[in-house]
Write a protein that holds these residues in place. Structure first.
Motif, short mmCIF file in Angstrom:
data_model
loop_
_atom_site.label_atom_id
_atom_site.label_comp_id
_atom_site.label_asym_id
_atom_site.label_seq_id
_atom_site.Cartn_x
_atom_site.Cartn_y
_atom_site.Cartn_z
N ASP A 197 0.68 -1.06 -0.18
CA ASP A 197 -0.12 0.03 -0.04
C ASP A 197 0.62 1.11 0.27
O ASP A 197 0.70 1.60 0.72
CB ASP A 197 -1.04 -0.04 1.00
CG ASP A 197 -2.00 1.03 1.83
OD1 ASP A 197 -1.78 1.79 0.02
OD2 ASP A 197 -3.16 1.11 2.13
N TYR A 200 1.16 6.83 0.92
CA TYR A 200 2.22 8.15 0.85
C TYR A 200 3.57 8.16 0.08
O TYR A 200 4.60 8.71 0.46
CB TYR A 200 3.06 8.22 2.47
CG TYR A 200 1.14 8.06 2.65
CD1 TYR A 200 0.38 9.10 3.10
CD2 TYR A 200 0.76 6.73 3.73
CE1 TYR A 200 -0.79 9.46 4.02
CE2 TYR A 200 -0.69 7.18 4.64
CZ TYR A 200 -1.09 7.92 4.53
OH TYR A 200 -2.27 8.28 5.57
N THR A 224 -2.85 5.94 -4.16
CA THR A 224 -3.95 6.52 -3.82
C THR A 224 -4.37 8.30 -4.73
O THR A 224 -3.42 9.34 -4.13
CB THR A 224 -4.88 7.23 -2.54
OG1 THR A 224 -6.41 7.38 -2.52
CG2 THR A 224 -3.70 7.47 -1.65
N SER A 226 -5.95 10.25 -2.81
CA SER A 226 -5.74 11.35 -1.51
C SER A 226 -5.42 12.19 -0.71
O SER A 226 -5.53 13.38 -0.48
CB SER A 226 -6.68 10.27 -0.05
OG SER A 226 -7.82 9.54 -0.77
N LYS A 227 -3.87 11.82 -1.08
CA LYS A 227 -2.99 11.93 -0.47
C LYS A 227 -2.28 12.96 -0.60
O LYS A 227 -1.63 14.30 -0.70
CB LYS A 227 -1.70 12.03 0.52
CG LYS A 227 -2.96 10.16 1.52
CD LYS A 227 -3.68 10.58 2.55
CE LYS A 227 -4.30 9.46 3.26
NZ LYS A 227 -4.46 8.07 3.00
C1 LIG Z 1 -5.65 7.46 3.96
C2 LIG Z 1 -4.91 5.36 3.47
C3 LIG Z 1 -5.48 5.10 2.32
C4 LIG Z 1 -6.78 5.24 2.12
O1 LIG Z 1 -6.73 5.73 0.44
P1 LIG Z 1 -8.08 6.24 -0.18
O2 LIG Z 1 -8.15 5.91 -1.72
O3 LIG Z 1 -8.52 7.52 0.43
O4 LIG Z 1 -9.58 5.09 0.82
C5 LIG Z 1 -4.72 3.79 1.91
N1 LIG Z 1 -3.73 3.64 2.61
C6 LIG Z 1 -3.03 4.21 3.95
C7 LIG Z 1 -2.15 3.68 4.21
C8 LIG Z 1 -3.63 5.33 4.18
O5 LIG Z 1 -3.08 5.86 5.32
#
Ligand SMILES: *Cc1c(COP(=O)(O)O)cnc(C)c1O
Length: 370
Positions: A197, A200, A224, A226-227
């Motif tokens: 995953d 980040y 993602t 998101s970050k």
């Molecule tokens: C924030 C986070 C995600 C979530 O990602 P989304 O695309 O917002 O669902 C996935 N993995 C980790 C480790 C995170 O901290």
């Protein structure tokens, strides 16, 4: 007849996921406005999306049309960004949806999910939903992955319980440490699907391993918007899969995620690499500055982090009280009521002025010395 008894037993007894408290609930609870809150509890990107993404959303004229179930334009844009052919890429409403697809695709009764706590809570949540046997291999005191212990678990699982999925957040959440390539190699030699995953990874000094899925048939990489792209609210994430696996995920996926707005915003975000680079540069430099300032307080141990947050072990006081004390001042950080983390808080990297407010408040909250 009690209909509740008809709920699947493994779900009836399951613990719910603890999501963050939404903004409007918090502002009401604290009696402050949104602008007064310093939100450092969910690793969101304080700079938000590229202006191009906002423009693209404002100009969207296709919101009345269902999204392309093949996600072709979005996947092409991602393919260009990560340098992996489009055939390996599948997008979802956040990485969370992709994790759910992986759980549903691989797990049947008796299969085990290996989790490496402390880490992101979604892996356990997914294991619970799909009724997997949940096996933990705790990280070491410095949060590094205990590869030997994972090998032992894989070698000695009781028959009838087959370890299938191993989730590794890289960098790890909540501390921000990296898995060494050598360790990833060893994990990939095990008879498991390794889900790496990389939510980040863009904040780290290390390259993504998304390209490895082309050679390693048991690797899945998650990324993602998101970050990195400041788009947590519109929910767009993706997985990079071996080609013989991805077709099965397409079969079980709901056809219309991510939604049109998310897809438009994500494509526009990728069209502005200078913005992404600049935001990463600011966040990484602020992470270093905030780390030094927090360490200087003398009562927080700050763990090294390659992500957009810092985990701090709190000395001489109660971490939960500290979190609540900060909240009273409108500053939100994350506290985990979990083994190994009860004396810790996790602080997301915000804008410099947010760091300054955090530090001023922490000094104010300093215990009175006798
Ligand atoms: C924030 C986070 C995600 C979530 O990602 P989304 O695309 O917002 O669902 C996935 N993995 C980790 C480790 C995170 O901290």
């Amino acid at each position: 007849m009690n209909v509740e008894e008809m709920i699947a037993p493994h779900l009836r007894d399951m613990q719910p996921y603890t999501p963050i408290v939404p903004f409007d609930v918090l502002t009401k609870r604290l009696g402050v406005t949104r602008a007064q809150i310093v939100k450092l509890d969910a690793n969101e990107n304080p700079y938000g999306p590229s202006p191009r993404a906002l423009q693209a959303l404002a100009g969207a004229d296709v919101l009345h049309i269902y999204p392309d179930p093949d996600q072709t334009t979005l996947r092409e844009a991602i393919s260009g960004f990560i340098g992996v052919p489009i055939e390996h890429i599948l997008c979802g409403a956040g990485v969370d949806e992709v994790i759910d697809l992986i759980g549903r695709a691989f797990i049947q009764p008796g299969d085990a999910v290996i989790d490496l706590p402390p880490t992101f809570g979604m892996y356990k949540f997914e294991a619970d939903i799909v009724n997997a046997t949940y096996v933990t291999v705790p990280r070491r005191a410095d949060f590094s992955v205990d590869v030997e212990a994972i090998k032992q678990v894989v070698a000695h699982q009781p028959s009838g319980s087959r370890p299938k999925l191993l989730f590794v957040a890289n960098p790890n959440n909540p501390d921000g440490c990296m898995l060494a390539d050598r360790d990833l190699d060893e994990l990939l030699d095990l008879p498991l699907v390794v889900v790496l995953d990389e939510a980040y990874i863009d904040f780290s000094a290390y390259p993504s391993r998304a390209g490895w899925v082309r050679e390693r048939g048991n690797l899945i990489v998650l990324r993602t918007f998101s970050k990195l792209a400041g788009l947590a609210g519109v929910r767009v994430g993706y997985g990079v899969f071996p080609q013989n696996v991805i077709q099965h995920l397409w079969k079980i996926k709901q056809p219309y995620t991510p939604n049109v707005a998310g897809s438009i915003a994500a494509i526009a975000a990728l069209s502005d690499p200078e913005y992404l680079q600049e935001v990463v540069r600011r966040i990484v430099s602020e992470r270093e500055r905030m780390g030094e300032l927090l360490s200087e307080l003398g009562w927080l141990h700050v763990y090294p982090s390659q992500a957009n947050f810092l985990l701090c072990r709190v000395r001489d006081r109660d971490a939960r009280q500290l979190k609540l004390g900060l909240e009273q001042h409108g500053i939100l950080v994350r506290y985990f009521d979990r083994d190994g983390l009860r004396d810790c808080i996790r602080i997301s990297v915000g804008r410099p002025e947010e760091t300054d407010r955090l530090l001023a408040t922490l000094r104010e909250l300093e215990p009175v010395k006798e």
